[in-house]
Scaffold this motif. Structure first.
Motif, short mmCIF file in Angstrom:
data_model
loop_
_atom_site.label_atom_id
_atom_site.label_comp_id
_atom_site.label_asym_id
_atom_site.label_seq_id
_atom_site.Cartn_x
_atom_site.Cartn_y
_atom_site.Cartn_z
N PRO A 87 0.81 -1.22 0.00
CA PRO A 87 0.00 0.00 0.00
C PRO A 87 0.84 1.27 0.00
CG PRO A 87 0.01 -1.01 2.18
CD PRO A 87 0.73 -1.96 1.28
N ASN A 88 2.17 1.14 0.14
CA ASN A 88 3.06 2.30 0.18
C ASN A 88 3.38 2.74 -1.25
OD1 ASN A 88 5.05 4.21 0.61
ND2 ASN A 88 6.11 3.02 2.18
N GLU A 93 6.72 4.22 -6.20
CA GLU A 93 7.07 5.22 -7.21
C GLU A 93 8.55 5.58 -7.16
OE1 GLU A 93 4.39 8.35 -6.29
OE2 GLU A 93 2.63 7.33 -7.14
N ARG A 94 9.12 5.54 -5.96
CA ARG A 94 10.52 5.91 -5.81
C ARG A 94 11.47 4.80 -6.28
NH1 ARG A 94 10.37 6.77 -0.72
NH2 ARG A 94 11.91 5.41 0.26
N HIS A 130 10.98 3.67 17.37
CA HIS A 130 11.29 5.02 17.84
C HIS A 130 10.45 6.01 17.05
CE1 HIS A 130 13.76 5.68 14.27
NE2 HIS A 130 14.51 4.64 14.57
N ALA A 131 10.62 7.27 17.27
CA ALA A 131 9.70 8.29 16.76
C ALA A 131 9.51 8.23 15.26
CB ALA A 131 10.18 9.68 17.18
N ASN A 132 10.58 8.02 14.50
CA ASN A 132 10.50 8.11 13.04
C ASN A 132 10.68 6.77 12.34
OD1 ASN A 132 10.27 10.99 13.07
ND2 ASN A 132 12.45 11.06 13.62
N GLY A 133 10.67 5.67 13.10
CA GLY A 133 10.88 4.37 12.46
C GLY A 133 11.30 3.33 13.46
N TRP A 134 12.36 2.56 13.12
CA TRP A 134 12.75 1.42 13.94
C TRP A 134 14.26 1.26 13.95
CZ3 TRP A 134 9.25 1.44 9.98
CH2 TRP A 134 7.90 1.31 10.33
N GLN A 205 10.24 5.27 8.68
CA GLN A 205 8.87 4.82 8.40
C GLN A 205 8.59 4.75 6.90
OE1 GLN A 205 6.46 4.18 10.79
NE2 GLN A 205 4.82 3.78 9.31
N GLU A 206 9.22 5.58 6.10
CA GLU A 206 8.95 5.64 4.66
C GLU A 206 9.31 4.35 3.93
OE1 GLU A 206 12.77 7.85 2.74
OE2 GLU A 206 11.77 8.91 4.38
#
Length: 355
Positions: A87-88, A93-94, A130-134, A205-206
């Motif tokens: 779903p990402n 696209e990247r 953590h805040a922005n990922g792992w 997270q991206e």
């Protein structure tokens, strides 16, 4: 039908690729130049159209020339399939253009996860949120297509805090991510197959492919395992083709046996294609497992038949080097994850549950 330039290159390099005497860097670029990576993918996404059965046939064609190249092809194409199911859309696209062009290598990394899905093995990479990922720790022991010039690998991750495991795409070059030297394999040496160690590897997270591995893995398993069957199909077809060339004179009586093997092989191929296109394996994975087992057995029989048809010539270096390579290749088919032992164990488990 493969591009003639690719076919010629594969035939010329097959022995060197198997033994590790050819630069593995070139495999992906050759496949990309012939546009085989784009088969079965919508033109809107950069593909050439067709479906998964078309991709399977191209995979088998490559395998009929070089199983090492087909193994790389499978790793790349399986990772592309993960992106198509994710779903990402931003990640797709990247990454997709560079994967289709062969500029970036995609590594499946989900062999451990597929065994986890069947209850055979625990996940080998754990994450602290953590805040922005792992932050990741662990090891993937056997991953193909880890090209030294750049790769991205998919992995299923256990959450340290508990909850459903998830699936990440992990780019190379991150601090704490260590690629081993290439594994010393009996064959398939030029396939960039190595281990990966994770020590507090920070992933944002991206790079999330899916937040629930138990939903994602069953959805991609038909493509993962179905395309993998292309290795068996291509090798079996090539051995039977080579055998047919030897069935003259005193060995012509084996033609009936040859035709029986061809018929059995193609019946399994047809069942595989039908199941993939109809989506039957999503709800009935056992049917896919049985086809994978049957194709592996058909491959072993085909290579054995080639030996019988060739006779002593197969043991003469001047004539038998390609046969010796196919013999080594056939030894890999039963053990590539999920191995035949693992599949049979899972089928027995399912039979006990339903009894």
């Amino acid at each position: 039908m493969l591009d003639p330039v690719l076919s010629h290159w594969l035939d010329a390099e097959a022995e060197a690729l198997d033994l590790g005497h050819s630069d593995p860097q070139h495999v992906l670029s050759q496949l990309a130049s012939a546009n085989v990576l784009r088969v079965g993918i919508s033109p809107q996404l950069g593909g050439t159209g067709g479906n998964l059965a078309d991709a399977l046939e191209v995979m088998a064609s490559v395998a009929s020339h070089s199983l090492a190249s087909a193994f790389v092809f499978w790793g790349q194409r399986a990772f592309i399939e993960y992106l198509l199911h994710s779903p990402n859309t931003g990640l797709r696209e990247r990454l997709l253009p560079d994967l289709l062009s062969g500029q970036l290598a995609g590594a499946t990394g989900l062999s451990n996860a597929m065994k986890f899905l069947s209850g055979i093995e625990s996940l080998q990479v754990r994450a602290r949120a953590h805040a922005n990922g792992w932050a990741l720790d662990g090891r993937l022991h056997w991953v193909t297509n880890l090209r030294k010039s750049g790769f991205v690998v998919a992995a299923a991750i256990e959450r340290e805090e508990g909850g459903a495991p998830f699936v990440l795409a992990i780019p190379d070059g991150l601090p704490g991510l260590q690629r081993s030297d290439d594994l010393e394999l009996m064959g398939l040496q030029s396939s960039n197959t190595a281990a990966l160690d994770f020590q507090a590897v920070q992933v944002a997270q991206e790079w999330l492919l899916h937040d629930n591995a138990k939903v994602f893995l069953p959805a991609v398993r038909p493509a993962f395992l179905g395309l993998q069957c292309g290795l068996s199909i291509g090798l079996a077809r090539r051995s039977l083709q080579e055998a047919e060339a030897h069935l003259q004179g005193p060995r012509s009586g084996l033609l009936e046996l040859l035709n029986e093997q061809k018929t059995h092989l193609e019946a399994q191929v047809d069942a595989l294609k039908t199941g993939l296109l109809e989506g039957r394996f999503l709800t009935n994975p056992a049917a896919l497992f049985n086809i994978r087992i049957a194709l592996a057995e058909a491959t072993a029989s085909a290579v054995q038949f080639e030996l019988q048809a060739s006779g002593g010539k197969a043991y003469l270096c001047a004539h038998g080097s390609a046969f010796a390579r196919r013999w080594r290749e056939s030894a890999f088919v039963p053990i590539v994850t999920p191995s035949l032992v693992q599949l049979r164990a899972e089928l027995l488990r399912q039979a006990k549950v339903s009894a």
